[in-house]
Design a protein around this motif. Structure first.
Motif, PDB file in Angstrom:
ATOM      1  N   MET A   1      29.957  19.517  -0.851  1.00 54.44           N
ATOM      2  CA  MET A   1      30.916  18.763  -1.791  1.00 54.44           C
ATOM      3  C   MET A   1      32.470  18.681  -1.026  1.00 54.44           C
ATOM      4  SD  MET A   1      30.815  20.536  -5.605  1.00 54.44           S
ATOM      5  CE  MET A   1      29.241  20.557  -6.430  1.00 54.44           C
ATOM      6  N   LEU A   2      32.759  19.647  -0.376  1.00 49.35           N
ATOM      7  CA  LEU A   2      33.820  19.310   0.469  1.00 49.35           C
ATOM      8  C   LEU A   2      33.720  18.601   1.616  1.00 49.35           C
ATOM      9  CD1 LEU A   2      35.159  23.275   0.327  1.00 49.35           C
ATOM     10  CD2 LEU A   2      36.239  21.344  -0.645  1.00 49.35           C
ATOM     11  N   ALA A   3      32.494  18.700   2.223  1.00 49.21           N
ATOM     12  CA  ALA A   3      32.189  17.939   3.183  1.00 49.21           C
ATOM     13  C   ALA A   3      32.173  16.181   3.012  1.00 49.21           C
ATOM     14  CB  ALA A   3      30.941  18.125   3.826  1.00 49.21           C
ATOM     15  N   GLN A   4      31.574  15.932   1.826  1.00 48.42           N
ATOM     16  CA  GLN A   4      31.894  14.560   1.346  1.00 48.42           C
ATOM     17  C   GLN A   4      33.018  14.148   0.594  1.00 48.42           C
ATOM     18  OE1 GLN A   4      28.238  14.941  -0.975  1.00 48.42           O
ATOM     19  NE2 GLN A   4      29.250  15.252  -2.954  1.00 48.42           N
TER      20      GLN A   4
ATOM     21  N   ALA B   1      42.182  26.204  -4.727  1.00 47.81           N
ATOM     22  CA  ALA B   1      41.709  26.141  -3.324  1.00 47.81           C
ATOM     23  C   ALA B   1      41.105  24.810  -2.900  1.00 47.81           C
ATOM     24  CB  ALA B   1      40.944  27.232  -3.131  1.00 47.81           C
ATOM     25  N   TRP B   2      40.366  24.138  -3.685  1.00 42.18           N
ATOM     26  CA  TRP B   2      39.404  23.006  -3.583  1.00 42.18           C
ATOM     27  C   TRP B   2      39.917  21.718  -4.384  1.00 42.18           C
ATOM     28  CZ3 TRP B   2      34.677  26.197  -5.057  1.00 42.18           C
ATOM     29  CH2 TRP B   2      34.382  27.196  -3.933  1.00 42.18           C
ATOM     30  N   THR B   3      40.966  21.665  -5.342  1.00 41.03           N
ATOM     31  CA  THR B   3      41.215  20.192  -5.840  1.00 41.03           C
ATOM     32  C   THR B   3      41.859  19.423  -4.869  1.00 41.03           C
ATOM     33  OG1 THR B   3      41.310  21.491  -7.926  1.00 41.03           O
ATOM     34  CG2 THR B   3      42.112  19.318  -7.755  1.00 41.03           C
ATOM     35  N   ARG B   4      42.504  19.861  -3.898  1.00 42.74           N
ATOM     36  CA  ARG B   4      43.027  18.868  -3.154  1.00 42.74           C
ATOM     37  C   ARG B   4      42.261  18.078  -2.237  1.00 42.74           C
ATOM     38  NH1 ARG B   4      48.641  17.923  -1.958  1.00 42.74           N
ATOM     39  NH2 ARG B   4      49.264  19.644  -3.164  1.00 42.74           N
ATOM     40  N   LYS B   5      41.313  18.938  -1.867  1.00 40.31           N
ATOM     41  CA  LYS B   5      40.246  18.582  -0.912  1.00 40.31           C
ATOM     42  C   LYS B   5      39.031  17.779  -1.647  1.00 40.31           C
ATOM     43  CE  LYS B   5      41.024  22.606   1.905  1.00 40.31           C
ATOM     44  NZ  LYS B   5      40.692  23.727   2.236  1.00 40.31           N
TER      45      LYS B   5
END
Length: 255
Positions: A131-134, A174-178
């Protein structure tokens, strides 16, 4: 309505063969998602897979012990290998018995924490990588109203679900901004086999439990599924790190 459209997206739903997991999987499929179902028992998974395929969506059953981090990684790898991507994760696997604090063994404590909390930790981290990669993804954790109340008859379960609420916020930070949003739904009493069977074992009428909320009834799995749809879709694009309490409304006690 386009904000609810999941066409072209792939969802993984744990506990997807029965109850809330099945309800969520079917709702996501109705709105366009292809779905991978994971749980320990293959038979319920295959039944739900057939229902999803009847809607014209791709579906895959992957029997998985979600308390095992290696099996969680295998589930993600299989999803990517078979369906090409991963956009939505619904952590729904969970459950526990109901009994007094003194009756729980050490082994049972560890089992409950592993199933309800450990699985969310392991699988979310595995799923977050693609998910982070896309640059986009949504994780929806199924928590419980027990996490917000004092319930001595369900103490290990309630504690593990409270941990899910906390992890939801930490992962969102941790992940929303990404691009990866993380939210949770704390469900009240829902007409699922795990709850109904447990109440009947205790000689309690399930409908009497539903009568304690403002709606005066048990919730239905597909109703929770529509809450999952909101968090999984672009309709909740500005929402992350939240725990939504879906419990039929506050009863006479105001809870």
């Amino acid at each position: 309505m386009s904000r609810f459209d999941l066409t072209g997206r792939v969802a993984v739903v744990t506990g997807g063969g029965t109850g809330i997991g099945r309800g969520a999987a079917l709702v996501l499929a109705e709105y366009g998602a292809d779905v991978v179902l994971a749980a320990r028992r293959p038979e319920p998974l295959e039944s739900t897979v057939n229902e999803i395929r009847a809607l014209g969506r791709r579906a895959l059953a992957v029997p998985t012990d979600v308390t095992d981090p290696d099996r969680c990684q295998d589930l993600v790898d299989t999803t990517l290998g078979e369906l090409g991507r991963l956009d939505i994760l619904v952590n729904c696997a969970g459950g526990a018995e109901t009994k007094s604090l003194a009756q729980w063994t050490e082994e049972e404590w560890h089992q409950v924490v592993a199933l309800n909390l450990g699985s969310v930790w392991f699988l979310s981290r595995c799923a977050a990588k693609p998910m982070l990669a896309q640059g986009k993804g949504a994780i929806v954790n199924i928590s419980s109203g027990a996490s917000l109340l004092s319930m001595p008859q369900a103490a290990p379960y309630a504690a593990s679900k409270a941990g899910v609420n906390s992890l939801t916020g930490s992962m969102a930070a941790a992940w929303t901004r990404k691009g990866v949003r993380v939210n949770a739904i704390a469900v009240g009493a829902v007409r699922a086999a795990t709850l109904v069977d447990d109440l009947e074992r205790l000689g309690i009428d399930p409908d009497s439990v539903g009568g304690t909320n403002a709606s005066g009834r048990l919730g239905e799995p597909d109703e929770i599924g529509h809450g999952v749809l909101f968090f999984a879709s672009d309709a909740s694009g500005f929402c992350s790190g939240q725990t939504l309490y879906m419990h039929g409304g506050p009863g006479p006690a105001g809870i």
